[in-house]
Scaffold this active site. Structure first.
Site, short mmCIF file in Angstrom:
data_model
loop_
_atom_site.label_atom_id
_atom_site.label_comp_id
_atom_site.label_asym_id
_atom_site.label_seq_id
_atom_site.Cartn_x
_atom_site.Cartn_y
_atom_site.Cartn_z
N ARG A 32 0.87 -1.18 0.00
CA ARG A 32 0.00 0.00 0.00
C ARG A 32 0.90 1.22 0.00
NH1 ARG A 32 -4.82 2.47 -1.10
NH2 ARG A 32 -5.65 3.64 0.67
N GLY A 33 0.96 1.93 -1.14
CA GLY A 33 1.93 3.00 -1.31
C GLY A 33 1.84 4.09 -0.27
N GLU A 34 0.64 4.49 0.12
CA GLU A 34 0.49 5.58 1.08
C GLU A 34 1.11 5.25 2.42
OE1 GLU A 34 -3.61 6.57 1.34
OE2 GLU A 34 -3.86 6.78 -0.82
N ASP A 35 1.18 3.94 2.74
CA ASP A 35 1.72 3.52 4.04
C ASP A 35 3.23 3.38 4.05
OD1 ASP A 35 -0.87 3.40 4.90
OD2 ASP A 35 -0.99 1.21 4.96
N THR A 36 3.79 2.82 2.96
CA THR A 36 5.18 2.35 3.05
C THR A 36 6.09 2.74 1.90
OG1 THR A 36 4.75 0.26 1.90
CG2 THR A 36 4.32 0.29 4.26
N ARG A 37 5.58 3.41 0.85
CA ARG A 37 6.39 3.60 -0.36
C ARG A 37 7.73 4.29 -0.07
NH1 ARG A 37 2.98 5.99 -3.73
NH2 ARG A 37 2.61 4.19 -5.05
N GLY A 64 -6.59 2.00 -11.79
CA GLY A 64 -8.01 2.22 -12.03
C GLY A 64 -8.81 1.39 -11.06
N GLU A 98 -4.44 -7.74 -6.17
CA GLU A 98 -3.07 -8.26 -6.28
C GLU A 98 -2.89 -9.49 -5.40
OE1 GLU A 98 -0.32 -4.30 -7.22
OE2 GLU A 98 -0.20 -5.30 -5.28
#
Length: 529
Positions: A32-37, A64, A98
């Site tokens: 989850r990009g917002e958490d860990t990117r 999308g 995913e």
């Protein structure tokens, strides 16, 4: 704080076997990009790439509502998937899609999945509680219920190092396989289809066939192709010639354990120590072992029976010329161990011409002016890979007249390198089995089995006992009650009859060629049978 787990494939699955995927990436990274990117995931990605582990992370694809086919293909084309479970991972429908695809690849393609729990309690993931539970609840009506149900069966045990775990499996020691292994890839896929890699039971697979047919080659190719899916692996080569003394046996068992446990300094005091070590330490691991050129039941007892104490999903591959050794083990198979037989087959005409050409002309087809005689030459080995290679190499650079002379000679005298292979099998037969073998070679090839038994049993040769032995040792085949012997093996039989008095057929034990019969009577001597 991040904790790491590994998951193996489930112990039961669909009986269908997916084809081997093409691996474009070593690792697919799901997060989850917002958490860990820009924190943990970025550091993990840089560390993986820094070790030469080709890693895909999906932060460059346009997102999308539905996950794209490009991304699904990338997941399928990865050897490993790392899932970074963070507090808001389950909030994302994209992440759950995913995850569903990853678990599908784990089940159907043997993909290894490494879940990392980043500031998340693993029990929350397992039970769908806490922030993770809220995310699942949010998508319960929008994500396929079957997908969510499959995700909820998922649990794992902690390990220490992500990169070391992957490197061990990505950079194994591959076995050397010769170039131009024509036809072997097709046979490899056929063999893999019966391996049932996706199932959790232990399988013992016997690769059987005549000498030189390619048993060891296909075993090496299989080993190289699937070893990354196991916790440890070992290829024990040429066991027949390394099993002669107690010390030899101890060394083989020690080699097995050193390779599987990746401990070059491991020392065994006795065979009992080695067997106990397998029982006590390796009963939960998933291992791949190949035992090459098995020829005695003592080897089965020590090397094969010991391996059946490995953990679920282990595969033990055996190459042998004697089917009885596999059949003996089959009688003792339990519900946890499946025993299967794979018979290595000869090459077809097209494959034979290509393999022969690589050795005779250093290209994949005959030269134009050699085309017709090449086809005649290829008929002689009848698809036998070793004979094709030896024959092609011996003719390389020679004139067409020399080829014609060699072809005439082959009709009387087989190539020594090839005949020596089959002579070893003949020498391993008892007296009566040898007599029946020679009678088949000289008189009864492609004959009716019942007729043969009636004749030879009346000659007190105990053919009813000998025929199954010859069949199990791959010296003959029986199809629709017809006994067949490969032409190369038949020629070895003829050579054995002729070898003591090569120019005096009157002294041979058997006469089958009209010219030899005529010459024997012309010699005006008593004919010795």
């Amino acid at each position: 704080m991040a904790s790491l787990s590994t998951t193996q494939k489930p112990s039961s699955s669909s009986s269908s076997s997916a084809p081997s995927p093409k691996h474009n990436f070593d690792v697919f990274l799901s997060f989850r990009g917002e958490d860990t990117r820009y924190g943990f995931t970025d550091h993990l990605f840089v560390s993986l790439e820094g070790k030469g582990i080709h890693t895909f992370r999906d932060d460059k694809l346009e997102r999308g509502e539905e996950i794209g086919q490009e991304l699904l293909g990338t997941i399928e084309g990865s050897r490993f998937s790392i899932i970074v479970f963070s507090e808001r991972y389950a909030d994302s429908k994209w992440c759950l899609e995913e995850l569903t695809k990853i678990m599908e690849c784990r089940k159907e393609r043997g993909q290894t999945v490494l879940p990392v729990f980043y500031h998340v309690d693993p029990s929350d993931v397992r039970k769908q509680t806490g922030s993770f539970g809220k995310g699942f609840a949010k998508h319960e009506t929008t994500v396929d219920e079957e997908k969510v149900r499959r995700i909820r069966g998922y649990e794992s045990k902690p390990i220490k190092e992500i990169i070391d775990f992957i490197l061990k499996r990505l950079k194994p020691k591959f076995l050397h396989v010769e170039e131009h292994m024509v036809g072997m890839k097709l046979r490899l896929e056929s063999l893999k289809s019966i391996l049932q890699i996706h199932l959790g039971q232990i399988y013992v697979i016997g690769i059987c066939g005549i000498s030189g047919i390619g048993k060891t080659t296909i075993a090496k190719m299989l080993y190289n192709d699937i070893l990354y899916q196991f916790d440890g692996s070992c290829f024990l080569e040429d066991v027949k010639n390394r099993f002669k003394s107690h010390n030899d046996r101890l060394q083989l068992l020690q080699e097995l354990l050193r390779s599987i446990q990746k401990d070059a300094n491991l020392e065994l005091n006795s065979i009992v120590d080695g067997v106990n070590m397998i029982k006590d330490r390796l009963n939960s691991g998933k291992f791949l072992v190949v035992v090459d050129d098995l020829d005695h039941q003592d080897q089965v007892q020590l090397l094969i029976k010991s391996c059946t104490w490995f953990g679920p999903g282990s595969r033990i591959i055996v190459t042998t010329k004697d089917k009885r050794l596999i059949n003996m083990h089959q009688l003792e198979a339990s519900s946890e161990v499946n025993v299967l037989l794979y018979e290595a087959s000869a090459l077809c005409e097209e494959e034979s011409i290509e393999l022969f050409s690589w050795h005779a002309f250093k290209q994949d087809a005959p030269k134009e002016d050699y085309m017709n005689i090449s086809k005649c030459m290829v008929n002689y080995p009848q698809g036998h890979p070793l004979a094709l290679k030896v024959l092609g190499s011996s003719l390389c650079g020679k004139t067409i007249d020399e080829w014609k002379s060699e072809l005439d000679k082959l009709k009387k005298c087989p190539q020594k390198e090839v005949s020596n292979l089959f002579r070893v099998s003949f020498d391993g037969l008892d007296y009566f089995e040898q007599e029946v073998f020679l009678d088949i070679a000289c008189f009864f090839n492609r004959g009716n089995k019942d007729f043969l038994l009636r004749i030879l049993d009346n000659c007190n040769l105990y053919a009813t006992s000998a025929i199954p032995t010859l069949h199990d040792k791959c010296l003959i085949t029986i199809v629709h009650n017809e006994i067949k012997m490969h032409d190369l093996i038949q020629q070895v039989g003829w050579t054995i009859v002729r070898e003591e008095y090569p120019r005096d057929p009157s002294k041979w034990s058997r006469l089958w060629d009209p010219n030899d019969i005529h010459n024997a009577f012309l010699a005006k001597k008593a004919i010795h049978f």
